[in-house]
Design a protein around this motif. Structure first.
Motif, short mmCIF file in Angstrom:
data_model
loop_
_atom_site.label_atom_id
_atom_site.label_comp_id
_atom_site.label_asym_id
_atom_site.label_seq_id
_atom_site.Cartn_x
_atom_site.Cartn_y
_atom_site.Cartn_z
N HIS A 44 40.98 38.71 48.88
CA HIS A 44 41.13 39.72 49.93
C HIS A 44 42.49 39.56 50.59
O HIS A 44 42.90 38.45 50.96
N GLY A 45 43.20 40.67 50.75
CA GLY A 45 44.54 40.63 51.31
C GLY A 45 44.61 40.03 52.70
O GLY A 45 45.61 39.39 53.04
N TYR A 46 43.54 40.20 53.51
CA TYR A 46 43.63 39.74 54.90
C TYR A 46 43.78 38.22 54.98
O TYR A 46 44.37 37.70 55.93
N ASN A 51 51.50 36.16 55.44
CA ASN A 51 52.40 36.08 54.29
C ASN A 51 52.77 37.46 53.78
O ASN A 51 53.90 37.69 53.35
N LEU A 52 51.82 38.39 53.82
CA LEU A 52 52.09 39.75 53.34
C LEU A 52 53.01 40.51 54.29
O LEU A 52 53.86 41.29 53.86
N THR A 53 52.82 40.30 55.58
CA THR A 53 53.58 41.09 56.55
C THR A 53 54.92 40.46 56.91
O THR A 53 55.88 41.18 57.24
N GLN A 54 55.01 39.12 56.87
CA GLN A 54 56.23 38.46 57.34
C GLN A 54 56.81 37.45 56.35
O GLN A 54 57.84 36.84 56.64
N GLY A 55 56.16 37.29 55.22
CA GLY A 55 56.63 36.32 54.23
C GLY A 55 57.09 36.98 52.95
O GLY A 55 57.49 38.14 52.94
N GLN A 56 56.98 36.24 51.87
CA GLN A 56 57.48 36.69 50.57
C GLN A 56 56.37 37.15 49.63
O GLN A 56 56.65 37.53 48.49
N ILE A 57 55.12 37.12 50.08
CA ILE A 57 54.01 37.53 49.23
C ILE A 57 53.99 39.05 49.11
O ILE A 57 54.19 39.78 50.10
N ALA A 66 44.30 36.08 42.10
CA ALA A 66 42.92 36.36 41.69
C ALA A 66 42.70 35.98 40.23
O ALA A 66 41.67 35.39 39.88
N TRP A 67 43.67 36.30 39.37
CA TRP A 67 43.53 35.96 37.95
C TRP A 67 43.57 34.44 37.75
O TRP A 67 42.75 33.87 37.02
N HIS A 68 44.51 33.79 38.41
CA HIS A 68 44.68 32.34 38.26
C HIS A 68 43.42 31.59 38.68
O HIS A 68 43.08 30.56 38.08
N HIS A 69 42.73 32.11 39.69
CA HIS A 69 41.53 31.43 40.19
C HIS A 69 40.24 32.02 39.61
O HIS A 69 39.15 31.74 40.11
N GLU A 70 40.38 32.81 38.56
CA GLU A 70 39.23 33.34 37.83
C GLU A 70 38.29 34.15 38.73
O GLU A 70 37.06 34.06 38.61
N LEU A 71 38.89 34.95 39.61
CA LEU A 71 38.12 35.86 40.43
C LEU A 71 37.94 37.18 39.66
O LEU A 71 38.56 37.41 38.63
N GLN A 72 37.07 38.03 40.20
CA GLN A 72 36.76 39.27 39.48
C GLN A 72 37.54 40.48 40.00
O GLN A 72 37.49 41.54 39.38
N GLY A 73 38.21 40.33 41.13
CA GLY A 73 38.92 41.48 41.65
C GLY A 73 39.67 41.17 42.92
O GLY A 73 39.77 40.01 43.36
N LEU A 74 40.19 42.25 43.53
CA LEU A 74 40.97 42.15 44.77
C LEU A 74 40.60 43.29 45.69
O LEU A 74 40.58 44.46 45.27
N CYS A 75 40.31 42.98 46.94
CA CYS A 75 40.15 43.98 48.01
C CYS A 75 41.47 44.01 48.79
O CYS A 75 41.91 42.97 49.29
N LEU A 76 42.05 45.20 48.92
CA LEU A 76 43.37 45.28 49.55
C LEU A 76 43.45 46.51 50.44
O LEU A 76 43.16 47.63 50.01
N HIS A 77 43.85 46.29 51.70
CA HIS A 77 44.08 47.39 52.63
C HIS A 77 45.34 48.13 52.22
O HIS A 77 46.32 47.52 51.77
N LEU A 277 36.69 37.09 49.61
CA LEU A 277 37.09 35.89 50.34
C LEU A 277 38.06 36.29 51.46
O LEU A 277 39.27 36.32 51.27
N GLU A 278 37.51 36.59 52.62
CA GLU A 278 38.31 37.08 53.74
C GLU A 278 38.43 36.01 54.82
O GLU A 278 38.09 36.24 55.99
N GLN A 279 38.91 34.84 54.44
CA GLN A 279 39.11 33.79 55.43
C GLN A 279 40.02 34.31 56.54
O GLN A 279 41.12 34.82 56.26
#
Length: 366
Positions: A44-46, A51-57, A66-77, A277-279
């Motif tokens: 999840h992007g949140y 990192n998304l708003t002020q970093g290099q991500i 998500a791929w590296h950690h064998e997740l099934q997808g991505l939720c993104l605003h 995973l919206e920590q």
């Protein structure tokens, strides 16, 4: 009761108050194993918002995570990433983003923080361009509850038209200001199979609800879940929450019990298609509903969610922390999944029933 049942009961009682734990019968153990084998965890992007708003991500980096950690997808605003967000991509960039997700075998779920028509129309364009069939929405209207409910109902009817026209699913999140039974009432009234709900692990607290009753009120409609940890913060005659690491001693949520009940939704096929995973460590959310409010309380306007820089942290330490906290959450959830599966296997072994690897999926990929 056997030691195995004692251990399962202790897990189900964790932070659950007086809620009696379920008994893990062989039949339930088989269903639980099937659901755990098919559980669909999403990034999840949140969780990496700073990192998304002020970093290099960049959004594309989340696909690689998500791929590296064998997740099934991505939720993104659609706004995550500022000038690099989905909302700022042209059509060619959106198609390329979607193609990369497909190359990695990842599903994409789009999120917006409104139900207003112009924003929804833009989100639909983005979703169709990247190949997503799932859009999360929630409302941010101000006014008397009855007025807010009427406006949301009108918006939901518009969403139903778009859902049929473009083969989409819209999931309405309980996002701090509305109670779960109020959202369920709206969804029943509109009564459309492509309009359902997203259940967040902490937002019911701000609406002055308790976690398990809120889950059960919304249960018939829950398709997506935001996983996180929160500390309950009393405020006046209501409660707010503060984001903490999921599963930590500070986390006031009955996380294992909620995860179990959400996993088990659906008779033949799992109802929940994505656990994101919206920590949200250090997120601050005020109380919106009060225990002494009237029948038609005033609902104040709320800004979009954001996590400010907490005292004692620099921007660099916050960005580094987000990576660590997300890894922490993934480790916690995978540990919980392993523990639940082991207990279910032991129940079946105790009953002398063989265990086979399940092929059931957590719903159809959307």
């Amino acid at each position: 009761m056997s030691a195995i049942q004692d251990q399962f009961a202790a897990l189900m009682r964790h932070k659950a108050g007086t809620e009696p734990p379920p008994v893990l019968t062989p039949a339930l153990a088989r269903k639980l194993i099937a659901r755990l084998d098919g559980v669909r965890l999403f990034a999840h992007g949140y969780a990496l918002l700073t990192n998304l708003t002020q970093g290099q991500i960049r959004p594309a980096d989340l696909l690689e995570f998500a791929w590296h950690h064998e997740l099934q997808g991505l939720c993104l605003h659609v706004l995550d990433g500022e000038e690099n967000s989905l909302s700022q991509m042209n059509n060619a960039q959106l198609r390329a983003f979607g193609a990369r997700a497909r190359d990695l075998g990842l599903d994409l779920h789009v999120e917006i923080s409104t139900t207003q028509h112009d924003s929804v129309d833009r989100a639909v364009h983005i979703a169709r361009s990247i190949g997503s069939r799932n859009i999360r929405v929630y409302s941010r209207y101000e006014g008397r509850l009855s007025e807010v409910m009427d406006r949301i109902e009108a918006d939901l009817r518009y969403l139903a038209l778009l859902a049929d026209r473009y083969d989409l699913n819209f999931d309405f999140e309980q996002h701090e200001e509305l109670k779960s039974h109020e959202i369920a009432a709206l969804l029943r009234k509109v009564d459309h199979p492509r309009l359902n709900a997203l259940f967040d692990f902490g937002n019911m607290i701000n609406a002055n609800e308790r976690p398990l009753p809120a889950l059960r009120a919304l249960a018939p409609f829950i398709r997506q879940v935001h996983l996180k940890g929160i500390r309950i913060v009393p405020q006046g005659n209501g409660t707010g929450h503060y984001g903490v690491l999921q599963g930590s001693p500070e986390d006031d949520m009955p996380g294992p019990r909620m995860f179990y009940e959400l996993l088990m939704l659906g008779e033949q096929t799992a109802q929940v298609v994505a656990f994101a995973l919206e920590q949200e460590n250090h997120y601050v959310a005020p109380a919106f509903r009060q225990s002494d409010e009237g029948a038609d309380p005033f609902i104040p306007y709320r800004e979009m969610s954001d996590t400010g820089l907490p005292p004692g942290l620099t921007l660099d330490s916050m960005m580094a922390g987000e990576h660590r906290w997300l890894e922490n959450q993934l480790a916690y959830m995978r540990g919980l999944i392993r523990e639940l599966r082991l207990l279910a296997e032991l129940v079946l072994a105790e009953a002398a029933q063989p265990v086979t690897r399940s092929t059931e999926l957590m719903g159809e990929p959307q």
